[in-house]
Design a protein around this motif. Structure first.
Motif, PDB file in Angstrom:
ATOM      1  N   MET A   1      18.218 -36.432 -44.910  1.00 54.55           N
ATOM      2  CA  MET A   1      17.512 -35.329 -44.290  1.00 54.55           C
ATOM      3  C   MET A   1      17.983 -34.007 -44.868  1.00 54.55           C
ATOM      4  SD  MET A   1      16.970 -35.848 -40.301  1.00 54.55           S
ATOM      5  CE  MET A   1      16.372 -37.360 -39.677  1.00 54.55           C
ATOM      6  N   ALA A   2      17.081 -33.082 -44.915  1.00 51.70           N
ATOM      7  CA  ALA A   2      17.408 -31.741 -45.406  1.00 51.70           C
ATOM      8  C   ALA A   2      17.883 -30.878 -44.243  1.00 51.70           C
ATOM      9  CB  ALA A   2      16.176 -31.133 -46.044  1.00 51.70           C
ATOM     10  N   GLN A   3      18.457 -29.769 -44.546  1.00 56.10           N
ATOM     11  CA  GLN A   3      18.859 -28.707 -43.639  1.00 56.10           C
ATOM     12  C   GLN A   3      19.350 -29.170 -42.280  1.00 56.10           C
ATOM     13  OE1 GLN A   3      15.909 -25.701 -43.325  1.00 56.10           O
ATOM     14  NE2 GLN A   3      15.808 -25.398 -45.498  1.00 56.10           N
ATOM     15  N   ARG A   4      20.597 -28.968 -42.024  1.00 47.48           N
ATOM     16  CA  ARG A   4      21.214 -29.243 -40.738  1.00 47.48           C
ATOM     17  C   ARG A   4      21.934 -28.000 -40.268  1.00 47.48           C
ATOM     18  NH1 ARG A   4      18.859 -32.687 -37.964  1.00 47.48           N
ATOM     19  NH2 ARG A   4      18.894 -34.787 -38.688  1.00 47.48           N
ATOM     20  N   ASP A   5      22.311 -27.995 -39.034  1.00 47.34           N
ATOM     21  CA  ASP A   5      23.079 -26.914 -38.428  1.00 47.34           C
ATOM     22  C   ASP A   5      22.425 -25.563 -38.688  1.00 47.34           C
ATOM     23  OD1 ASP A   5      25.947 -28.761 -39.367  1.00 47.34           O
ATOM     24  OD2 ASP A   5      24.931 -28.793 -37.451  1.00 47.34           O
ATOM     25  N   GLY A   6      22.992 -24.740 -39.575  1.00 49.21           N
ATOM     26  CA  GLY A   6      22.494 -23.393 -39.812  1.00 49.21           C
ATOM     27  C   GLY A   6      21.071 -23.349 -40.327  1.00 49.21           C
ATOM     28  N   GLY A   7      20.604 -24.404 -41.016  1.00 47.80           N
ATOM     29  CA  GLY A   7      19.255 -24.407 -41.563  1.00 47.80           C
ATOM     30  C   GLY A   7      18.232 -25.036 -40.637  1.00 47.80           C
ATOM     31  N   ARG A   8      18.677 -25.557 -39.512  1.00 48.56           N
ATOM     32  CA  ARG A   8      17.766 -26.207 -38.560  1.00 48.56           C
ATOM     33  C   ARG A   8      16.935 -25.129 -37.860  1.00 48.56           C
ATOM     34  NH1 ARG A   8      17.559 -31.169 -35.769  1.00 48.56           N
ATOM     35  NH2 ARG A   8      16.821 -30.989 -33.643  1.00 48.56           N
ATOM     36  N   ARG A   9      15.649 -25.346 -37.813  1.00 49.18           N
ATOM     37  CA  ARG A   9      14.734 -24.397 -37.178  1.00 49.18           C
ATOM     38  C   ARG A   9      14.013 -25.070 -36.022  1.00 49.18           C
ATOM     39  NH1 ARG A   9      17.323 -21.130 -40.031  1.00 49.18           N
ATOM     40  NH2 ARG A   9      16.480 -20.314 -41.948  1.00 49.18           N
ATOM     41  N   ARG A  10      13.610 -24.255 -35.044  1.00 46.82           N
ATOM     42  CA  ARG A  10      12.777 -24.746 -33.941  1.00 46.82           C
ATOM     43  C   ARG A  10      11.332 -24.437 -34.308  1.00 46.82           C
ATOM     44  NH1 ARG A  10      14.698 -22.151 -29.283  1.00 46.82           N
ATOM     45  NH2 ARG A  10      16.202 -23.822 -29.211  1.00 46.82           N
ATOM     46  N   VAL A  11      10.510 -25.479 -34.377  1.00 47.47           N
ATOM     47  CA  VAL A  11       9.109 -25.336 -34.766  1.00 47.47           C
ATOM     48  C   VAL A  11       8.237 -25.757 -33.587  1.00 47.47           C
ATOM     49  CG1 VAL A  11       7.307 -26.101 -36.358  1.00 47.47           C
ATOM     50  CG2 VAL A  11       9.664 -25.854 -37.175  1.00 47.47           C
ATOM     51  N   LEU A  12       7.321 -24.911 -33.195  1.00 46.31           N
ATOM     52  CA  LEU A  12       6.338 -25.254 -32.175  1.00 46.31           C
ATOM     53  C   LEU A  12       5.086 -25.733 -32.897  1.00 46.31           C
ATOM     54  CD1 LEU A  12       5.399 -25.379 -29.247  1.00 46.31           C
ATOM     55  CD2 LEU A  12       4.737 -22.975 -29.434  1.00 46.31           C
ATOM     56  N   LEU A  13       4.666 -26.957 -32.601  1.00 48.94           N
ATOM     57  CA  LEU A  13       3.540 -27.604 -33.268  1.00 48.94           C
ATOM     58  C   LEU A  13       2.407 -27.799 -32.276  1.00 48.94           C
ATOM     59  CD1 LEU A  13       2.334 -29.154 -35.704  1.00 48.94           C
ATOM     60  CD2 LEU A  13       3.606 -31.165 -34.894  1.00 48.94           C
ATOM     61  N   SER A  14       1.206 -27.386 -32.662  1.00 45.31           N
ATOM     62  CA  SER A  14       0.068 -27.442 -31.752  1.00 45.31           C
ATOM     63  C   SER A  14      -1.235 -27.568 -32.535  1.00 45.31           C
ATOM     64  CB  SER A  14       0.036 -26.161 -30.909  1.00 45.31           C
ATOM     65  OG  SER A  14      -1.026 -26.191 -29.971  1.00 45.31           O
ATOM     66  N   THR A  15      -2.300 -27.800 -31.783  1.00 42.76           N
ATOM     67  CA  THR A  15      -3.652 -27.683 -32.318  1.00 42.76           C
ATOM     68  C   THR A  15      -4.293 -26.461 -31.681  1.00 42.76           C
ATOM     69  OG1 THR A  15      -4.674 -28.966 -30.535  1.00 42.76           O
ATOM     70  CG2 THR A  15      -3.986 -30.197 -32.492  1.00 42.76           C
ATOM     71  N   VAL A  16      -5.510 -26.181 -32.079  1.00 44.65           N
ATOM     72  CA  VAL A  16      -6.308 -25.166 -31.395  1.00 44.65           C
ATOM     73  C   VAL A  16      -6.927 -25.811 -30.164  1.00 44.65           C
ATOM     74  CG1 VAL A  16      -6.737 -23.738 -33.430  1.00 44.65           C
ATOM     75  CG2 VAL A  16      -8.290 -25.637 -32.906  1.00 44.65           C
ATOM     76  N   SER A  17      -7.445 -25.000 -29.268  1.00 42.51           N
ATOM     77  CA  SER A  17      -7.918 -25.498 -27.971  1.00 42.51           C
ATOM     78  C   SER A  17      -9.053 -26.515 -28.062  1.00 42.51           C
ATOM     79  CB  SER A  17      -8.355 -24.332 -27.092  1.00 42.51           C
ATOM     80  OG  SER A  17      -9.407 -23.614 -27.709  1.00 42.51           O
ATOM     81  N   SER A  18      -9.874 -26.452 -29.091  1.00 42.70           N
ATOM     82  CA  SER A  18     -11.022 -27.355 -29.180  1.00 42.70           C
ATOM     83  C   SER A  18     -10.731 -28.639 -29.955  1.00 42.70           C
ATOM     84  CB  SER A  18     -12.202 -26.635 -29.842  1.00 42.70           C
ATOM     85  OG  SER A  18     -11.889 -26.344 -31.194  1.00 42.70           O
ATOM     86  N   ASP A  19      -9.507 -28.794 -30.468  1.00 40.27           N
ATOM     87  CA  ASP A  19      -9.217 -29.906 -31.379  1.00 40.27           C
ATOM     88  C   ASP A  19      -8.474 -31.036 -30.683  1.00 40.27           C
ATOM     89  OD1 ASP A  19      -8.583 -31.537 -33.588  1.00 40.27           O
ATOM     90  OD2 ASP A  19      -8.553 -29.784 -34.896  1.00 40.27           O
ATOM     91  N   ALA A  20      -9.112 -32.212 -30.601  1.00 36.94           N
ATOM     92  CA  ALA A  20      -8.536 -33.374 -29.926  1.00 36.94           C
ATOM     93  C   ALA A  20      -7.831 -34.337 -30.873  1.00 36.94           C
ATOM     94  CB  ALA A  20      -9.640 -34.126 -29.166  1.00 36.94           C
ATOM     95  N   HIS A  21      -7.747 -34.024 -32.142  1.00 33.72           N
ATOM     96  CA  HIS A  21      -7.135 -34.930 -33.114  1.00 33.72           C
ATOM     97  C   HIS A  21      -5.617 -34.960 -32.962  1.00 33.72           C
ATOM     98  CE1 HIS A  21     -11.094 -34.107 -34.823  1.00 33.72           C
ATOM     99  NE2 HIS A  21     -10.998 -35.325 -35.304  1.00 33.72           N
ATOM    100  N   THR A  22      -5.050 -36.148 -33.165  1.00 33.13           N
ATOM    101  CA  THR A  22      -3.597 -36.287 -32.997  1.00 33.13           C
ATOM    102  C   THR A  22      -2.881 -36.824 -34.227  1.00 33.13           C
ATOM    103  OG1 THR A  22      -3.876 -38.477 -32.024  1.00 33.13           O
ATOM    104  CG2 THR A  22      -3.744 -36.612 -30.506  1.00 33.13           C
ATOM    105  N   TRP A  23      -3.568 -37.529 -35.119  1.00 33.20           N
ATOM    106  CA  TRP A  23      -2.864 -38.122 -36.262  1.00 33.20           C
ATOM    107  C   TRP A  23      -2.215 -37.046 -37.114  1.00 33.20           C
ATOM    108  CZ3 TRP A  23      -4.400 -36.437 -40.965  1.00 33.20           C
ATOM    109  CH2 TRP A  23      -5.698 -35.932 -41.075  1.00 33.20           C
ATOM    110  N   ASN A  24      -2.861 -35.892 -37.224  1.00 35.15           N
ATOM    111  CA  ASN A  24      -2.292 -34.782 -37.993  1.00 35.15           C
ATOM    112  C   ASN A  24      -0.995 -34.281 -37.367  1.00 35.15           C
ATOM    113  OD1 ASN A  24      -4.220 -34.050 -35.947  1.00 35.15           O
ATOM    114  ND2 ASN A  24      -4.113 -31.938 -36.619  1.00 35.15           N
ATOM    115  N   LEU A  25      -0.951 -34.271 -36.041  1.00 37.57           N
ATOM    116  CA  LEU A  25       0.253 -33.821 -35.336  1.00 37.57           C
ATOM    117  C   LEU A  25       1.403 -34.806 -35.518  1.00 37.57           C
ATOM    118  CD1 LEU A  25      -1.406 -32.550 -32.049  1.00 37.57           C
ATOM    119  CD2 LEU A  25      -0.646 -31.187 -34.012  1.00 37.57           C
ATOM    120  N   VAL A  26       1.077 -36.098 -35.507  1.00 41.15           N
ATOM    121  CA  VAL A  26       2.110 -37.118 -35.728  1.00 41.15           C
ATOM    122  C   VAL A  26       2.707 -36.953 -37.119  1.00 41.15           C
ATOM    123  CG1 VAL A  26       2.533 -39.604 -35.955  1.00 41.15           C
ATOM    124  CG2 VAL A  26       1.100 -38.747 -34.084  1.00 41.15           C
ATOM    125  N   PHE A  27       1.850 -36.808 -38.118  1.00 36.48           N
ATOM    126  CA  PHE A  27       2.320 -36.650 -39.491  1.00 36.48           C
ATOM    127  C   PHE A  27       3.186 -35.397 -39.634  1.00 36.48           C
ATOM    128  CE2 PHE A  27       1.888 -34.592 -43.606  1.00 36.48           C
ATOM    129  CZ  PHE A  27       2.430 -35.567 -44.428  1.00 36.48           C
TER     130      PHE A  27
END
Length: 149
Positions: A1-27
């Protein structure tokens, strides 16, 4: 795995309100976690208010919006304008990618409109996916925190 500790970032992952697709979010979740980042996932069909409230609560290093249904240009522009209008979280870096329009390849025009609306980067079918790693790597270091999401 890349980047640990100091390089670790918090990422919020979402779709837009009209999008029901989930495979993209899993990937994307798997990709970001493999890169060593913490991912807070909201799932599909996320209402704008929930997305903005979650950005305010979690204070992510990066907001990633994925869209597959073709309404990314319209829904994405609306949500990024609301984010940029919020004085508490207006500076959170935000990117969007996927199918941005319903009329086929809207490419550069849709990307430019979304950057003009406030996104820091836009990913289309021809975008370099390594860019997200470079964006995360260029963010300022987060001070260690004990909070959990």
């Amino acid at each position: 795995m890349a980047q640990r500790d100091g390089g670790r970032r918090r990422v919020l992952l979402s779709t837009v309100s009209s999008d029901a697709h989930t495979w993209n979010l899993v990937f994307l979740r798997m990709l970001l976690e493999e890169m060593g980042h913490e991912v807070v996932g909201l799932g599909p069909c996320v209402p704008d208010r929930l997305l903005l409230d979650t950005v305010r609560r979690t204070r992510p290093d990066l907001l990633v919006i994925s869209t597959v249904n073709g309404h990314g240009r319209l829904d994405g522009a609306r949500v990024i304008r609301a984010l940029r209008a919020d004085p508490v979280v207006r500076d959170v870096p935000a990117v969007i990618g996927g199918k941005l329009g319903v009329d086929g390849d809207e490419g550069a025009a849709a990307a430019r409109a979304l950057v003009d609306a406030g996104f820091d980067a836009v990913f289309t079918d021809t975008a370099d996916t390594a860019l997200i790693g470079r964006i995360l790597g260029a963010l300022p270091q987060r001070a260690p925190e004990g909070r959990t999401v």
